[in-house]
Design an enzyme around this catalytic site. Sequence first.
Site, PDB file in Angstrom:
ATOM      1  N   ALA A 166      62.152 -26.588 -66.789  1.00 26.90           N
ATOM      2  CA  ALA A 166      61.280 -25.494 -67.208  1.00 26.90           C
ATOM      3  C   ALA A 166      62.133 -24.275 -67.541  1.00 26.90           C
ATOM      4  O   ALA A 166      63.360 -24.344 -67.571  1.00 26.90           O
ATOM      5  CB  ALA A 166      60.263 -25.185 -66.103  1.00 26.90           C
ATOM      6  N   ALA A 218      63.936 -23.243 -64.002  1.00 27.96           N
ATOM      7  CA  ALA A 218      64.581 -24.227 -63.125  1.00 27.96           C
ATOM      8  C   ALA A 218      64.378 -25.628 -63.668  1.00 27.96           C
ATOM      9  O   ALA A 218      63.644 -25.832 -64.651  1.00 27.96           O
ATOM     10  CB  ALA A 218      64.002 -24.120 -61.717  1.00 27.96           C
ATOM     11  N   LYS A 243      63.849 -28.641 -56.734  1.00 30.69           N
ATOM     12  CA  LYS A 243      63.771 -27.689 -57.841  1.00 30.69           C
ATOM     13  C   LYS A 243      64.962 -26.737 -57.752  1.00 30.69           C
ATOM     14  O   LYS A 243      65.093 -25.988 -56.781  1.00 30.69           O
ATOM     15  CB  LYS A 243      62.447 -26.919 -57.768  1.00 30.69           C
ATOM     16  CG  LYS A 243      62.207 -25.959 -58.910  1.00 30.69           C
ATOM     17  CD  LYS A 243      60.814 -25.349 -58.791  1.00 30.69           C
ATOM     18  CE  LYS A 243      60.531 -24.366 -59.916  1.00 30.69           C
ATOM     19  NZ  LYS A 243      59.162 -23.795 -59.804  1.00 30.69           N
ATOM     20  N   ASP A 268      49.420 -20.038 -63.823  1.00 29.02           N
ATOM     21  CA  ASP A 268      50.218 -20.764 -64.813  1.00 29.02           C
ATOM     22  C   ASP A 268      49.791 -22.231 -64.885  1.00 29.02           C
ATOM     23  O   ASP A 268      50.621 -23.138 -64.775  1.00 29.02           O
ATOM     24  CB  ASP A 268      51.703 -20.661 -64.443  1.00 29.02           C
ATOM     25  CG  ASP A 268      52.619 -20.843 -65.646  1.00 29.02           C
ATOM     26  OD1 ASP A 268      52.116 -20.799 -66.776  1.00 29.02           O
ATOM     27  OD2 ASP A 268      53.833 -21.019 -65.443  1.00 29.02           O
TER      28      ASP A 268
END
Length: 545
Positions: free
Chosen positions: A168, A171, A187, A324
């Site tokens: 993304a 990360a 992550k 989001d």
Amino acid sequence: MTARYLWRATKKLALAATAASAGVGAAAIVTSDDPATALRLCTTVPVRLSRLSLTAAAITFDYEYSLWGLPEDSIERARIKHEVHIRSARKLEELCFKNGGIYIKLGQHIGQLEYLVPQEYVQRMRESLLNRCPVSSFDQVCEVVSKELGGKPDEIFDEFDPVPIASASLAQVHIARTHDGQKVAVKVQHTHMTDTAAADYATVELIVNTLHRFFPTFDYRWLVDEVHESLPKELDFLVEAKNSVECMDNFRKLSPHIADYVYAPVVYWNLSTSKLLTMEFMDGVHINDVKEIQKLGIQPNDVAKLVSQAFAEMMFKHGFVHCDPHAANLLVRPLPSSRKNILGKRKPQLILLDHGLYKELDLSTRTNYAALWKSLIFSDAQGIKENCVKLGAGEDLYALFAGVLTMRPWNRVIDPAVDHLVLQGDDNDRSELQMYASQYFLQITELLRRLPRVILLMMKTNDCLRAVNNSLLKGSSLETFLIIGKVSSKAVMEAKFLQNKSVLSRISLWLDELLLEVRLIGMQMALWLLQVRAAFSVLPKQCIA
């Protein structure tokens, strides 16, 4: 002449800003406790700024030069403008990929602004920036793991896949296995994010402010401000971990009726820091992968209803909202405790990923926002106006605000022929809204300037959810609007119960709630009749006869 002047002015701005960045960078190297990082900043920030400045200048020059002398509202101007939109969207996409980080984030925001940004930009940003983000090298990943957890990946974990399963803007995620055999998702923050985020924000702000000075109608300062406020929280993965825990607590305490249907990965706190987050690995299907969802025995319509229910509960009851919810952050799997029914179908469970961006709504804002949606669903013109004004839209722009929220023209938000929102949208509505976006650009910009930032984020969340709904159902859903109407109405009633203590007031509210349920049942019956009519309309005539 104007285009040439603007090109030269922006070019000078790029050179001046680059020189200033180089000077600041040189000073940073001398005074920094980490000269290597400072040197990296000194060499990368000016390059990133130059890319931004030259891209902004190229896009502006293209519009000015290509449209020069073409009459307004002419067919030729519309054709040329469409071509410039496509070229400029590609230039912006290229800039976002080359610079990464905050630029990807801004590009993703632009991809959600279909009521303000030309469709060519929206389509380009949505197709590319959600699925093809830059990837850090494995050496960079090892650097972060060593710095954050005190050892190399193969020392900290029993297994660690060097190839990320997803990347993304901030990360990327690697599959790993702990020493006690648990499969986890790790992550890892991109290394350049903390180094360049502040400088990137400053340069983007500089360019946006400069363009606004040349063109007052170009005012995206609110978007830059929103990113500036949210980015530090998104860069702290411990904040994300805490948000996921609070989200699940809210469902268990405030929405127990659907708590089992919503899930967030368990966090491994001993293997998590502000730049690295270790979570339970989730085996699910992305929410826009309709074929795979159906293979699981799950109905896409059931998923769409669950998404609407979950986010309506967050907005109107919890006041703590995941902001989001694009397709990459939502997974679906069969509800673990459910079994197949006689038709072989299973109930869905929604898995929420990426809890970095949340917004809290205070009681007043949450109640007014719920009351606005209740008024929208029931076509209450006076209620729409009152609550739009309370939320900051003003008496002159409340109709525009209602249209942006529902993605419907005003004559379909309020229709004297029916007592509720005209739920079934079509392509004509979208075309009309695109026309409005161009015709009322200044008013929309002013509306976004007026609204509180928390409402802007709710609008962004609505846009994400609408895109998810469209991917699941290939269009708008009547049932999801009914769910929003039911949850928002109950939230308004609960707020009124808290304010009114007298017995008579509570009896009156109870009667209002009963009438509301009757109206919702009536709308549900109307929806059912529409579905029956649609089903019969596709049958061969001989079958109906």
